[in-house]
Write a protein that holds these residues in place. Structure first.
Motif, PDB file in Angstrom:
ATOM      1  N   PHE A 197      17.726  49.464  33.768  1.00  0.00           N
ATOM      2  CA  PHE A 197      19.159  50.318  34.100  1.00  0.00           C
ATOM      3  C   PHE A 197      19.208  51.133  32.775  1.00  0.00           C
ATOM      4  CE2 PHE A 197      23.560  50.308  32.984  1.00  0.00           C
ATOM      5  CZ  PHE A 197      24.117  50.431  33.996  1.00  0.00           C
ATOM      6  N   SER A 200      17.086  54.326  33.091  1.00  0.00           N
ATOM      7  CA  SER A 200      17.394  55.006  34.383  1.00  0.00           C
ATOM      8  C   SER A 200      18.777  55.586  33.871  1.00  0.00           C
ATOM      9  CB  SER A 200      17.788  54.109  35.424  1.00  0.00           C
ATOM     10  OG  SER A 200      18.934  53.143  35.153  1.00  0.00           O
ATOM     11  N   TYR A 201      19.571  54.903  33.030  1.00  0.00           N
ATOM     12  CA  TYR A 201      20.839  55.786  32.683  1.00  0.00           C
ATOM     13  C   TYR A 201      20.553  56.682  31.736  1.00  0.00           C
ATOM     14  CZ  TYR A 201      25.619  56.402  30.736  1.00  0.00           C
ATOM     15  OH  TYR A 201      26.936  56.762  30.373  1.00  0.00           O
ATOM     16  N   GLU A 202      19.644  56.766  30.735  1.00  0.00           N
ATOM     17  CA  GLU A 202      19.329  57.460  29.796  1.00  0.00           C
ATOM     18  C   GLU A 202      18.580  58.736  30.560  1.00  0.00           C
ATOM     19  OE1 GLU A 202      16.804  55.265  27.026  1.00  0.00           O
ATOM     20  OE2 GLU A 202      18.639  54.748  25.843  1.00  0.00           O
ATOM     21  N   SER A 204      18.872  59.929  33.582  1.00  0.00           N
ATOM     22  CA  SER A 204      19.937  60.606  34.249  1.00  0.00           C
ATOM     23  C   SER A 204      20.762  61.464  33.399  1.00  0.00           C
ATOM     24  CB  SER A 204      20.956  59.699  34.844  1.00  0.00           C
ATOM     25  OG  SER A 204      21.432  59.071  33.991  1.00  0.00           O
ATOM     26  N   GLU A 205      21.028  60.963  32.188  1.00  0.00           N
ATOM     27  CA  GLU A 205      21.769  61.946  31.230  1.00  0.00           C
ATOM     28  C   GLU A 205      20.697  63.092  30.957  1.00  0.00           C
ATOM     29  OE1 GLU A 205      23.102  59.476  27.868  1.00  0.00           O
ATOM     30  OE2 GLU A 205      25.000  59.627  28.656  1.00  0.00           O
TER      31      GLU A 205
END
Length: 254
Positions: A197, A200-202, A204-205
């Motif tokens: 998670f 994936s968040y990093e 996406s940024e």
């Protein structure tokens, strides 16, 4: 996000179905499914005609029958639910193999199964002959809100990215002689999910910042691919028109 990006269900080919414009194929698929949905449950030969039309499309698209059958197993979980309908439905009862079942429920289960298989086959053919960017391009040309298609495009693309990332993490764990499979080994699995998670968040940024740096305004760039010609529309819509003719014949003959 390259235009040539293909999803796992896509089968590269140069058949007439592959060459059709995506908006024509999408419109034909939706129209065909709509005709199947309104076909009366007691017109089994009309459903057989619909299935025969799909078989013809599979042949024209040069898809292997085994490929279509393997992808069609997605309806198996629904079949498990459909099997229960004859037992819980009300109405006149009949016996099959010594079991008392509802005649109306049996007919309903049969119709749901047939329609599900036809609908799944349509989606398999569409996905196998159309790349993902082309599907989104076709939806845009059919006036589907661009916000929905953009979200869907990113969602599908990142699902593949996350799946690949999860595969790499799994390989790294296995290479270190650790392969959790049991319930009491849930802690490392949960830790891996948390790490996935965060990654994936990093990511996406980083991707969002890169897109903004390239002038992204919230909408995907307009496509320069040619739109469907009248001939392509006629070729694609021949499928739902033939299905509609079979349905009208079935209604008149009754």
């Amino acid at each position: 996000m390259a235009a040539g990006h293909a999803h796992p269900l896509f089968v590269h080919g140069h058949s007439p179905v592959h060459r059709l414009a995506p908006e024509a194929k999408l419109a034909a698929a939706f129209a065909f499914v709509a005709v199947v949905a309104v076909t009366p449950a007691d017109r089994l030969w009309v459903f057989a005609a619909h299935a025969g039309l799909l078989v013809a499309v599979v042949v024209v698209a040069r898809l292997r029958p085994l490929f279509v059958l393997k992808r069609a197993v997605v309806v198996l979980p629904f079949i498990a639910f459909i099997v229960l309908i004859p037992f819980v439905a009300s109405g006149e009862r009949t016996e099959i193999l010594g079991l008392s079942v509802s005649a109306e429920g049996l007919a309903a289960a049969r119709t749901i199964l047939i329609r599900s298989l036809i609908g799944v086959t349509v989606s398999i053919i569409l996905a196998a002959t159309t790349e993902l960017p082309a599907i989104m391009r076709g939806l845009n040309r059919l006036k589907v809100p661009s916000l929905l298609t953009t979200i869907a495009m990113f969602m599908l693309r990142y699902l593949e990215t996350l799946t690949a990332e999860l595969g790499r993490m799994r390989t790294a764990m296995t290479a270190r002689a650790y392969d959790p499979r049991w319930l009491w080994q849930a802690k490392p699995i949960a830790q891996s999910a948390g790490t996935l998670f965060i990654r994936s968040y990093e990511r996406s940024e980083r991707v969002h910042n890169a897109m903004l740096a390239r002038g992204f305004t919230g909408q995907m760039p307009a496509s320069r691919h040619p739109t469907a010609t009248p001939r392509e529309w006629l070729a694609a819509l021949a499928l739902p028109v033939a299905a509609l003719v079979a349905l009208l014949i079935g209604v008149v003959v009754s």
